[in-house]
Design a protein around this motif. Sequence first.
Motif, PDB file in Angstrom:
ATOM      1  N   LEU A 255       0.835  -1.204   0.000  1.00 43.02           N
ATOM      2  CA  LEU A 255       0.000   0.000   0.000  1.00 43.02           C
ATOM      3  C   LEU A 255       0.871   1.255   0.000  1.00 43.02           C
ATOM      4  N   ARG A 256       1.884   1.288   0.856  1.00 43.57           N
ATOM      5  CA  ARG A 256       2.769   2.455   0.895  1.00 43.57           C
ATOM      6  C   ARG A 256       3.488   2.653  -0.440  1.00 43.57           C
ATOM      7  N   TYR A 257       3.941   1.556  -1.024  1.00 39.51           N
ATOM      8  CA  TYR A 257       4.650   1.656  -2.303  1.00 39.51           C
ATOM      9  C   TYR A 257       3.727   2.176  -3.400  1.00 39.51           C
ATOM     10  N   THR A 258       2.488   1.759  -3.353  1.00 41.87           N
ATOM     11  CA  THR A 258       1.525   2.184  -4.366  1.00 41.87           C
ATOM     12  C   THR A 258       1.316   3.689  -4.350  1.00 41.87           C
ATOM     13  N   VAL A 259       1.389   4.311  -3.191  1.00 42.24           N
ATOM     14  CA  VAL A 259       1.142   5.759  -3.103  1.00 42.24           C
ATOM     15  C   VAL A 259       2.436   6.575  -3.146  1.00 42.24           C
TER      16      VAL A 259
ATOM     17  N   VAL B  64      -6.058  12.409  -3.922  1.00 46.14           N
ATOM     18  CA  VAL B  64      -7.484  12.633  -3.703  1.00 46.14           C
ATOM     19  C   VAL B  64      -8.321  12.302  -4.947  1.00 46.14           C
ATOM     20  N   GLN B  65      -7.667  12.070  -6.073  1.00 48.55           N
ATOM     21  CA  GLN B  65      -8.401  11.816  -7.320  1.00 48.55           C
ATOM     22  C   GLN B  65      -9.084  10.452  -7.323  1.00 48.55           C
ATOM     23  N   ARG B  66     -10.267  10.437  -7.901  1.00 42.58           N
ATOM     24  CA  ARG B  66     -10.998   9.195  -8.159  1.00 42.58           C
ATOM     25  C   ARG B  66     -10.741   8.818  -9.613  1.00 42.58           C
ATOM     26  N   THR B  67     -10.261   7.605  -9.839  1.00 36.61           N
ATOM     27  CA  THR B  67      -9.922   7.204 -11.203  1.00 36.61           C
ATOM     28  C   THR B  67     -10.749   6.026 -11.691  1.00 36.61           C
ATOM     29  N   THR B  68     -11.642   5.542 -10.859  1.00 30.02           N
ATOM     30  CA  THR B  68     -12.495   4.414 -11.239  1.00 30.02           C
ATOM     31  C   THR B  68     -13.945   4.789 -10.962  1.00 30.02           C
ATOM     32  N   ALA B  69     -14.845   3.876 -11.231  1.00 28.02           N
ATOM     33  CA  ALA B  69     -16.268   4.136 -11.004  1.00 28.02           C
ATOM     34  C   ALA B  69     -16.596   4.263  -9.516  1.00 28.02           C
ATOM     35  N   SER B  70     -15.733   3.753  -8.647  1.00 26.12           N
ATOM     36  CA  SER B  70     -16.000   3.823  -7.212  1.00 26.12           C
ATOM     37  C   SER B  70     -15.635   5.202  -6.675  1.00 26.12           C
TER      38      SER B  70
ATOM     39  N   LEU C 200     -13.549   5.583  -4.300  1.00 28.48           N
ATOM     40  CA  LEU C 200     -12.269   5.416  -3.617  1.00 28.48           C
ATOM     41  C   LEU C 200     -11.174   6.277  -4.243  1.00 28.48           C
ATOM     42  N   CYS C 201     -10.313   6.786  -3.360  1.00 31.92           N
ATOM     43  CA  CYS C 201      -9.108   7.484  -3.793  1.00 31.92           C
ATOM     44  C   CYS C 201      -7.953   6.925  -2.967  1.00 31.92           C
ATOM     45  N   LEU C 202      -6.739   7.168  -3.410  1.00 31.27           N
ATOM     46  CA  LEU C 202      -5.578   6.572  -2.747  1.00 31.27           C
ATOM     47  C   LEU C 202      -5.390   7.082  -1.322  1.00 31.27           C
ATOM     48  N   GLY C 203      -5.516   8.369  -1.118  1.00 31.09           N
ATOM     49  CA  GLY C 203      -5.405   8.898   0.241  1.00 31.09           C
ATOM     50  C   GLY C 203      -6.488   8.348   1.147  1.00 31.09           C
ATOM     51  N   GLY C 204      -7.699   8.237   0.624  1.00 30.78           N
ATOM     52  CA  GLY C 204      -8.802   7.685   1.405  1.00 30.78           C
ATOM     53  C   GLY C 204      -8.567   6.236   1.789  1.00 30.78           C
ATOM     54  N   LEU C 205      -7.949   5.468   0.912  1.00 29.42           N
ATOM     55  CA  LEU C 205      -7.649   4.072   1.248  1.00 29.42           C
ATOM     56  C   LEU C 205      -6.634   3.979   2.380  1.00 29.42           C
ATOM     57  N   VAL C 206      -5.608   4.819   2.332  1.00 26.26           N
ATOM     58  CA  VAL C 206      -4.628   4.834   3.430  1.00 26.26           C
ATOM     59  C   VAL C 206      -5.332   5.210   4.736  1.00 26.26           C
ATOM     60  N   LYS C 207      -6.177   6.229   4.677  1.00 24.70           N
ATOM     61  CA  LYS C 207      -6.917   6.677   5.856  1.00 24.70           C
ATOM     62  C   LYS C 207      -7.813   5.561   6.394  1.00 24.70           C
ATOM     63  N   HIS C 208      -8.518   4.880   5.514  1.00 24.92           N
ATOM     64  CA  HIS C 208      -9.424   3.813   5.916  1.00 24.92           C
ATOM     65  C   HIS C 208      -8.671   2.649   6.563  1.00 24.92           C
ATOM     66  N   VAL C 209      -7.625   2.186   5.906  1.00 24.61           N
ATOM     67  CA  VAL C 209      -6.877   1.041   6.430  1.00 24.61           C
ATOM     68  C   VAL C 209      -6.283   1.375   7.798  1.00 24.61           C
ATOM     69  N   SER C 210      -5.789   2.573   7.960  1.00 23.90           N
ATOM     70  CA  SER C 210      -5.242   3.002   9.241  1.00 23.90           C
ATOM     71  C   SER C 210      -6.326   3.009  10.324  1.00 23.90           C
ATOM     72  N   GLY C 211      -7.485   3.568   9.999  1.00 26.67           N
ATOM     73  CA  GLY C 211      -8.580   3.623  10.968  1.00 26.67           C
ATOM     74  C   GLY C 211      -9.110   2.253  11.329  1.00 26.67           C
ATOM     75  N   VAL C 212      -9.229   1.382  10.340  1.00 25.30           N
ATOM     76  CA  VAL C 212      -9.711   0.022  10.606  1.00 25.30           C
ATOM     77  C   VAL C 212      -8.740  -0.707  11.524  1.00 25.30           C
ATOM     78  N   GLU C 213      -7.457  -0.605  11.223  1.00 21.46           N
ATOM     79  CA  GLU C 213      -6.459  -1.280  12.060  1.00 21.46           C
ATOM     80  C   GLU C 213      -6.512  -0.750  13.489  1.00 21.46           C
ATOM     81  N   ALA C 214      -6.600   0.556  13.651  1.00 24.08           N
ATOM     82  CA  ALA C 214      -6.660   1.153  14.992  1.00 24.08           C
ATOM     83  C   ALA C 214      -7.895   0.675  15.752  1.00 24.08           C
TER      84      ALA C 214
END
Length: 170
Positions: free
Chosen positions: A27-31, A40-46, A48-62
Amino acid sequence: MNTPPAAALPRERADLLETLGKHRGFLRYTVRELTDEQAVQRTTASALCLGGLVKHVSGVEARWIRFVLGGADAMRSEPVDWEGQFRMDDGETLAGLLAAYEEVAARTDELVATLPDLDAAHPLPEAPWFEPGATWSARRVLLHIIAETAQHAGHADIIRESLDGARTMG
């Protein structure tokens, strides 16, 4: 924190930390080398953005580590913005989100290294996605964190490739 080196840990704990570390690394390498504007850009139909994924994974783990330490009440001790956890808000930076993720990861690694018993379990919080009355051990929670991290690292890879052609693997 003073997490012992993986080689000094019992095999199971070392394996859990190595696997989790590998997927965090993907994940870190991807960003890598992204601007905040790109993160912050959305590049797919979802949504999701890259920063948001990092934020989500961090919050879920915590949240799950709070569960390991204190059960469902501890997990719910901090409010969750279920939609906002997947986006970068004004004032948030990718560097800041990655730094927060590093802190969460260090706490998790310390817990895995020092928790007296990976079989220690708590009842899950009531939620439509959990079986009523089910309990999860610390081990099961760690496996869930690994799966969550791996899944979202894959999402991030697709978003990054759509953004600028860069890929994590291959």
